[in-house]
Enzyme design. Structure first.
Site, mmCIF file in Angstrom:
data_model
loop_
_atom_site.group_PDB
_atom_site.id
_atom_site.type_symbol
_atom_site.label_atom_id
_atom_site.label_comp_id
_atom_site.label_asym_id
_atom_site.label_seq_id
_atom_site.Cartn_x
_atom_site.Cartn_y
_atom_site.Cartn_z
ATOM 1 N N CYS A 1 0.834 -1.191 0.000
ATOM 2 C CA CYS A 1 0.000 0.000 0.000
ATOM 3 C C CYS A 1 0.871 1.244 0.000
ATOM 4 O O CYS A 1 2.082 1.200 -0.165
ATOM 5 C CB CYS A 1 -0.880 0.034 1.255
ATOM 6 S SG CYS A 1 -1.632 -1.534 1.708
ATOM 7 N N ARG B 1 -4.649 0.693 -0.802
ATOM 8 C CA ARG B 1 -4.321 -0.726 -0.704
ATOM 9 C C ARG B 1 -4.215 -1.411 -2.062
ATOM 10 O O ARG B 1 -5.089 -1.254 -2.908
ATOM 11 C CB ARG B 1 -5.382 -1.457 0.130
ATOM 12 C CG ARG B 1 -5.013 -2.921 0.394
ATOM 13 C CD ARG B 1 -6.081 -3.671 1.135
ATOM 14 N NE ARG B 1 -5.646 -5.028 1.445
ATOM 15 C CZ ARG B 1 -6.449 -6.067 1.592
ATOM 16 N NH1 ARG B 1 -7.760 -5.917 1.487
ATOM 17 N NH2 ARG B 1 -5.970 -7.274 1.848
ATOM 18 N N GLU C 1 4.751 -5.948 3.623
ATOM 19 C CA GLU C 1 4.447 -7.356 3.888
ATOM 20 C C GLU C 1 5.289 -7.832 5.062
ATOM 21 O O GLU C 1 6.482 -7.549 5.120
ATOM 22 C CB GLU C 1 4.775 -8.238 2.670
ATOM 23 C CG GLU C 1 4.070 -7.874 1.381
ATOM 24 C CD GLU C 1 2.584 -8.201 1.376
ATOM 25 O OE1 GLU C 1 2.112 -8.858 2.322
ATOM 26 O OE2 GLU C 1 1.898 -7.798 0.418
#
Length: 628
Positions: A2, A53, A80
């Site tokens: 994002c 996102r 992540e």
């Protein structure tokens, strides 16, 4: 994956949501799938946090912001977390209950349990902000290598932070002034590393650091993340080879967790070939691999990627790029960096990302393999510099430099043996600073003083790093640490993040794994570079899977012939940047010096590709920022 934004306001703000929405819209390319906002008006301050996102994991319930059970804490997150499932299971065993399957919720739950020391447990690429209403504080953290960006600025009315500079710049009432330290640094390095940006009063959060903001006081402090170091007791080279294979395979597996299709960038070099091999071995289905080739054959290496693709039996997608393809996207790519940035391989990285996005949403890359395993030619330089300075007196070297420069000068943008030999000799240093010379791809110190006006030239700008933990040393470990701090964070990772995110593609780098970094830091230098064999231990760990001597073939990288373009398609634009009236109005450059450098290149008197491209990128940014 994002992009995040946020701001703290001490004064009453009527349109908090509108401001946040505008910041989010500036980075819609980072997350075209969803938008999320949090806005709160407290007694002494107001706070807003938002995100865009790109859905990769937990497609149905992973939308942000995510709140604590009692709604007193909230998080927005970019990146992540690769060990989130392990951390989640540990938290479940401690009684935690989860509402989503996302890694974002794991970060927040871990913070609730352990506070800021929990940030050091995260294995991944990330930039996130947590607002904790119970103590009136915001915490903003950035990952170990600096894969994900984070910019911030304190104002008299509050504090603002964002994944990209554009979200901050476009919401300020006035354009900030140019920071002269960052300006000088850019023309020396060709990029601007953290904590600097081109603007006064706006900073990058350094890798492996976090900010603690007191919302009531509008004060902040930047602190280093507390990280544990993995310990390895390696008894033999044979054992080191075995562990290397295991750690790389493990990292590729953790970086391939995804709820959407993924593939790999395959250039045919050592790093991308090994990552592609590991992924192919781990997946039940044939994997997708992606490469680009160039119509200028001296820059094309697509034959290597085709060989590896055939070896691992992948669905290979090869894109041949022309000069027209690359130059057509120059404005979009260069200006998306929001500050001067002169790594020309960004053009190729964007195009392969854009074309890859038509097939997958996530791509594994070989980025970081050179820094982690010792793969650069410049790592030989410690040995060469020491040998040279012990044989050649300093005065003789200095007297011969101008002659050598003329002898090895080239008129073409070839970057061959003469170019490399000249760079080495120009970088020789008798005081131990040669490595900073070799990584300075733009102008050297004496040239900077000549091309920049006295009011903007700042001497010895790299002392900020030389005087830190990166002390003078001739060890490979020190060179790698300098690269991690400077060129990896400031150049390589910026290039990959901005270009891939501009194409709405997530890139993951298995070699950028802290456990791998800790492991190679504990190995003898000879395991990394054995004689003249770079990345020795990595190649030994995977050589059985490749044809004899394949992993020892030279690799050019994503170089593009910008030196030629500056003389052709970009010539007229470049000439406009050495207009005397324009340069005098800027009051940044010495007209006579900089115009001669450009004209010598254009007239084929001397190849000044790196210097002129650095100048070109700056002037394009400057005109777009201050004169558009």
């Amino acid at each position: 994956m994002c992009g995040i934004n946020g701001f703290l306001a001490l004064n009453k703000v009527e349109n908090l949501s509108e401001q946040l929405t505008a910041m989010n819209n500036f980075i819609i390319h980072r997350g075209p799938d969803a938008n999320g906002e949090f806005v709160a008006i407290e007694y002494q301050y107001s706070i807003a946090m938002g995100m865009r996102r790109l859905s990769i994991i937990d497609l149905n319930t992973g939308n942000q912001p995510i709140y604590s059970e009692d709604l007193s804490k909230v998080i927005v997150f970019n990146g992540e977390i690769y060990n989130y499932q392990i951390l989640k299971n540990q938290l479940i065993n401690q009684g935690c209950v989860f509402k989503t399957n996302s890694d974002t919720e794991v970060i927040l739950k871990l913070y609730e349990k352990e506070g800021v020391r929990s940030f050091g447990k995260l294995d991944g690429m990330f930039a996130f902000s947590i607002y904790d209403k119970t103590i009136g504080k915001v915490y903003i953290a950035r990952d170990f290598f600096g894969e994900k960006p984070l910019y911030y600025s304190q104002t008299k009315d509050g504090f603002i932070w964002a994944s990209e500079l554009k979200s901050i710049i476009r919401t300020l009432n006035n354009k900030p002034e140019i920071d002269t330290t960052a300006l000088t640094m850019y023309f020396q390095l060709t990029y601007i590393p953290a904590p600097h940006t081109i603007y006064e009063g706006i900073h990058k959060l350094e890798a492996n650091h976090y900010i603690e903001i007191d919302c009531v006081e509008n004060s902040y402090k930047v602190l280093e993340l507390v990280e544990s170091t993995s310990k390895f007791m390696i008894q033999s080279k044979k054992e080191a080879i075995k562990v290397t294979n295991e750690l790389v395979q493990k990292s590729v597996a953790s970086r391939s967790i995804s709820d959407v299709p993924l593939g790999t960038f395959l250039s045919g070099g050592v790093d991308s070939s090994i990552v592609s091999l590991c992924l192919a071995q781990q997946q039940e289905q044939k994997i997708d691999t992606f490469s680009i080739g160039f119509d200028k054959k001296s820059f094309d290496e697509s034959d290597k990627s085709r060989l590896v693709s055939k070896l691992i039996n992948s669905n290979h997608h090869e894109f041949i790029i022309s000069e027209k393809d690359l130059t057509a996207n120059i404005d979009e790519i260069i200006l998306n960096f929001d500050e001067p940035f002169a790594d020309s391989s960004a053009l190729a990285t964007y195009l392969v990302s854009k074309k890859t996005k038509d097939y997958v949403k996530v791509a594994l890359t070989g980025d970081g393999g050179d820094e982690v395993f010792g793969g650069y030619n410049k790592y030989y330089m410690g040995k060469l510099n020491q040998k040279y300075t012990s044989l050649i007196p300093k005065r003789l070297h200095e007297n011969g430099l101008s002659f050598v420069n003329k002898l090895l000068a080239s008129r073409e943008d070839s970057r061959g043996l003469k170019f490399k030999a000249n760079r080495l000799l120009q970088s020789i240093n008798y005081e131990g600073d040669f490595y900073y010379n070799i990584i300075s791809l733009g102008f050297n110190e004496s040239e900077l003083k000549d091309i920049l006006q006295p009011n903007v030239y700042m001497p010895a700008v790299l002392n900020y790093y030389k005087n830190s933990t990166l002390a003078k040393s001739n060890t490979i470990g020190n060179f790698r640490a300098i690269d991690k701090k400077l060129s990896l964070e400031g150049d390589m990772l910026v290039k990959v993040d901005r270009t891939s995110m501009l194409a709405s593609l997530e890139c993951r780098a298995p070699f950028l794994n802290k456990e791998l970094w800790d492991f190679t830091n504990q190995l003898p230098d000879s395991y990394l570079i054995n004689g003249w064999d770079k990345k020795h231990i990595l190649k030994e760990a995977f050589k059985e899977y490749f044809p004899n001597d394949f992993l020892n073939k030279s690799k050019k990288g994503f170089g593009v012939p910008v030196g030629d373009w500056l003389r052709s398609d970009l010539r007229s634009e470049l000439l406009s940047y050495i207009d005397e009236a324009f340069i005098n109005k800027q009051n940044i450059f010495q007209f006579d010096i900089v115009s001669k450098i450009v004209e010598d290149h254009l007239n084929l008197k001397k190849d000044n590709t790196f210097r002129v491209w650095t100048y070109y990128c700056f002037q394009k940014w400057y005109k777009n920022t201050y004169e558009a």
